[in-house]
Design an enzyme around this catalytic site. Structure first.
Site, PDB file in Angstrom:
ATOM      1  N   SER B  22     -43.269 -12.258  35.355  1.00 30.91           N
ATOM      2  CA  SER B  22     -43.588 -11.826  34.004  1.00 30.91           C
ATOM      3  C   SER B  22     -44.686 -12.696  33.390  1.00 30.91           C
ATOM      4  CB  SER B  22     -42.333 -11.924  33.148  1.00 30.91           C
ATOM      5  OG  SER B  22     -42.647 -11.588  31.821  1.00 30.91           O
ATOM      6  N   ILE B  72     -48.854 -19.319  25.879  1.00 30.71           N
ATOM      7  CA  ILE B  72     -49.423 -18.071  25.358  1.00 30.71           C
ATOM      8  C   ILE B  72     -48.642 -17.663  24.106  1.00 30.71           C
ATOM      9  CG2 ILE B  72     -49.899 -15.623  25.887  1.00 30.71           C
ATOM     10  CD1 ILE B  72     -51.590 -17.541  27.586  1.00 30.71           C
ATOM     11  N   LEU B  74     -45.710 -15.628  24.121  1.00 32.39           N
ATOM     12  CA  LEU B  74     -45.134 -14.282  24.265  1.00 32.39           C
ATOM     13  C   LEU B  74     -45.974 -13.188  23.607  1.00 32.39           C
ATOM     14  CD1 LEU B  74     -41.276 -14.867  23.744  1.00 32.39           C
ATOM     15  CD2 LEU B  74     -42.551 -14.869  25.876  1.00 32.39           C
ATOM     16  N   CYS B 131     -37.910 -19.035  28.030  1.00 38.13           N
ATOM     17  CA  CYS B 131     -39.335 -19.270  27.761  1.00 38.13           C
ATOM     18  C   CYS B 131     -39.495 -20.566  26.967  1.00 38.13           C
ATOM     19  CB  CYS B 131     -39.937 -18.116  26.974  1.00 38.13           C
ATOM     20  SG  CYS B 131     -41.648 -18.430  26.512  1.00 38.13           S
ATOM     21  N   LYS B 166     -33.267 -14.550  33.647  1.00 40.94           N
ATOM     22  CA  LYS B 166     -34.294 -15.496  34.120  1.00 40.94           C
ATOM     23  C   LYS B 166     -33.990 -16.883  33.556  1.00 40.94           C
ATOM     24  CE  LYS B 166     -39.286 -16.140  34.507  1.00 40.94           C
ATOM     25  NZ  LYS B 166     -40.588 -15.473  34.391  1.00 40.94           N
ATOM     26  N   GLY B 218     -47.340 -22.920  38.749  1.00 36.19           N
ATOM     27  CA  GLY B 218     -48.247 -23.095  39.880  1.00 36.19           C
ATOM     28  C   GLY B 218     -47.619 -23.935  40.981  1.00 36.19           C
ATOM     29  N   THR B 268     -48.439 -17.532  38.655  1.00 39.36           N
ATOM     30  CA  THR B 268     -49.761 -18.087  38.360  1.00 39.36           C
ATOM     31  C   THR B 268     -50.767 -17.830  39.478  1.00 39.36           C
ATOM     32  OG1 THR B 268     -48.571 -19.786  37.169  1.00 39.36           O
ATOM     33  CG2 THR B 268     -50.879 -20.199  37.554  1.00 39.36           C
TER      34      THR B 268
END
Lengths: 264, 306
Positions: B22, B72, B74, B131, B166, B218, B268
């Site tokens: 996501s 970011i 969301l 998140c 998640k 990453g 990523t």
């Protein structure tokens, strides 16, 4: 719309343009002919400590030979590694990317404002326009930098036959001061003509060019730079706010925006 | 013998174990410009919230050694625009669709999930309860087992198809959260979300993100993610695990599966190599052929411990 793709190509020519500026030409790159002035490519460096690709504006193409040239200045680790590329070394290019410049009307006099390393897309635009039959004498190419070393490829621009105006902060080349000063003078003197402006360069220069466009009601476009992890519009890392207050992606909706369109 | 790389999670069949993570593929359209989405097991959308969100002020991404920091925030179009503008296109795509749901209250998770329940093309939802990049919501539901169970069970009541929870690494004991998600009625676990991180520019003395900190992703976080998958897989939690964290190559996928992941999400790395799922699928098949593995499921949890 153009669908970008990843393609392995190799370095054909490496030119040290001095003062930390480099020109690299890659080929064969099958998508070269689809690049337009203002397009950019995303190059992948084969080093794990440089994770993201690097966005590079296209400086020139040779559609027949399928070659693409980028020009950049060494700023950090990524550009250092790129400058050390050797002939025949392969590189992965993602492209072509971005919305290119819209060409001016034939009756328009064109003002190009290039600052430092922002000059490659404008050199490409000027080259493309001349090749398309535009009168080079109707192109005013304003080129600014900190000092003489930042004004590169001068002969190449002059060869196009355009009117070149150079300005440097320290006065070591051209007139002393910011490049936007002579641009404003030109706008004052030629305000009654059909003018169109194009700009690419550091943030402050873009802002000044944008302000001039608004002040003198001169339409045109600016090419922006932004931190850009993906280049294809999925990461939302490169956004910039429009004057309407919305975020737009520099990589997909840009990098070229109309004067007055985004907040600078 | 052609190796079989299909996997099945909670009754949903996937052509391969490769999903997008996501936030790393938008709503699919941009990625579909680069490769056909039929090459993906599933597309996992950006987090969808009740109202549209603009996200944080840029800069909101920064490069790190072998990774990325992002905040970011969301940014997304909101559930209304998602249903009218984004889902119809997704419905035409030859891949499974998993919609990631985020919220700042349990009610928001429930409301958004209920709206998605009406669309049978949404094969699964993934609850983003981890998140690290928003001031309110998200992670607070995924750091407390009581809140995790409550959030999942209330969504369970309105969404009958499979639910993925998640989970993030920014907790003391991820197995407690995994058990809570299982108790709440989740059908699978996605492990893991990004780790907290920050970075500063030594010239301006400012953090590189306007949010001051963000989520680290990453290859830099792969060992952490593998450990999280391993810990949960061995904890007695029965739910299938979808591994996430720095996956860039087919070798990474094999590694995640050995530690217990049934499927994986590529995040990523899509920014760096947007067509990597295609290359990974090819590499995975070649590996299976070489190792004479009939199905990719044969890899799951097969790590040989010392």
């Amino acid at each position: 719309m153009i669908r970008p793709s990843c393609e392995e190509t190799r370095l054909l020519r490496h030119r040290d343009l001095s003062h930390n500026y480099f020109s690299l030409t890659f080929g064969p790159y099958t998508r070269a002919k689809e690049c337009r002035p203002g397009s950019f490519i995303h190059v992948r460096l084969p080093h794990t400590d440089v994770y993201f690709r690097r966005a590079m504006s296209v400086a020139a193409i040779d559609p027949k030979k399928k070659e693409i040239e980028i020009i950049f200045k060494v700023f950090g680790r990524g550009t250092t590694l790129l400058s050390q590329f050797s002939k025949d070394q392969s590189i992965d290019i993602l492209g072509p990317l971005g919305v290119p410049f819209a060409l001016p009307k034939k009756n328009e006099r064109v003002i190009m404002v290039a600052g430092g390393v922002g000059f490659p897309p404008l050199m490409y635009l000027a080259t493309d326009m001349v090749a398309r039959g535009y009168d080079p004498k109707k192109i005013e190419f304003f080129y600014g930098g900190r000092s003489e070393g930042d004004i590169i490829e001068r002969t190449r621009i002059k060869k196009l036959g355009v009117n070149l105006h150079v300005a440097t902060d320290d006065g070591s080349a051209g007139v002393k001061g910011l490049v936007t000063k002579p641009v404003e003078k030109f706008l004052q003197e030629h305000g009654d003509e059909n003018l169109r402006m194009y700009g690419c360069g550091p943030e402050a220069m873009l802002k000044a060019t944008n302000d001039l466009g608004i002040k003198y009601q001169t339409a045109g476009q600016l090419s922006l730079e932004a931190p850009m992890p993906c280049g294809i519009g999925v990461c939302l890392g490169c956004v910039v706010k429009t004057t309407a207050g919305e975020y737009v992606r520099v990589c997909v909706e840009g990098p070229v925006f109309n004067i007055g369109e985004v907040q600078l | 013998m052609t190796p079989d790389i299909r996997v099945s999670i909670a009754g949903v069949d996937f052509v391969n174990p490769l999903m997008t993570a996501s936030g790393c593929c938008g709503y699919g359209e941009e990625l579909a410009n680069v490769f056909p989405l039929s090459k993906l097991g599933a597309l996992v959308t950006k987090s969808i919230t009740q109202k549209p969100r603009m996200g944080h002020r840029p800069p909101r991404t920064a490069e790190t050694a072998s990774g990325m920091l992002n905040a970011i925030g969301l940014a997304n179009v909101g559930i209304d625009a998602f249903l009218t503008d984004k889902l119809p296109w997704l419905e035409t795509q030859p891949t499974k669709v998993i919609v990631n749901v985020a919220g700042s209250s349990i009610k928001e998770y429930v409301d958004v999930s209920a709206r998605l329940a009406d669309s049978p093309r949404v094969d699964m939802i993934e609850l983003n309860i981890s998140c690290p990049n928003v001031d309110k919501g998200g992670i607070e539901f995924g750091v407390d087992p009581v809140m995790t169970e409550k959030c999942v069970s209330e969504v369970r009541a309105v969404f009958k198809r499979p639910i993925i929870a998640k989970l993030g690494p920014n907790v003391t004991d991820i197995t407690a959260i995994a058990r809570a998600a299982e108790a709440g009625g989740a059908n699978a676990l996605a492990i893991m979300n990004s780790a907290f991180g920050t970075s500063a520019d030594i010239e301006t003395w400012r953090p590189r993100l306007t949010n001051n900190r963000g989520g680290l992703t990453g290859p830099a976080i792969k060992p952490m993610a593998l450990l999280m998958v391993d810990v949960v897989y061995r904890s007695g939690v029965k739910l299938p695990i979808i591994g996430i964290g720095g996956i860039a190559t087919w070798q990474d996928v094999v590694e995640f599966m050995l530690f217990g992941a049934t499927a994986v999400q590529i995040g990523t790395h899509l920014f760096v190599e947007p067509d990597s799922p295609v290359k990974i699928a090819t590499g995975l098949k070649a590996y299976m052929k070489r190792r004479k593995l009939a199905t990719v499921a044969d890899l799951v949890g097969k790590v040989q411990r010392w």
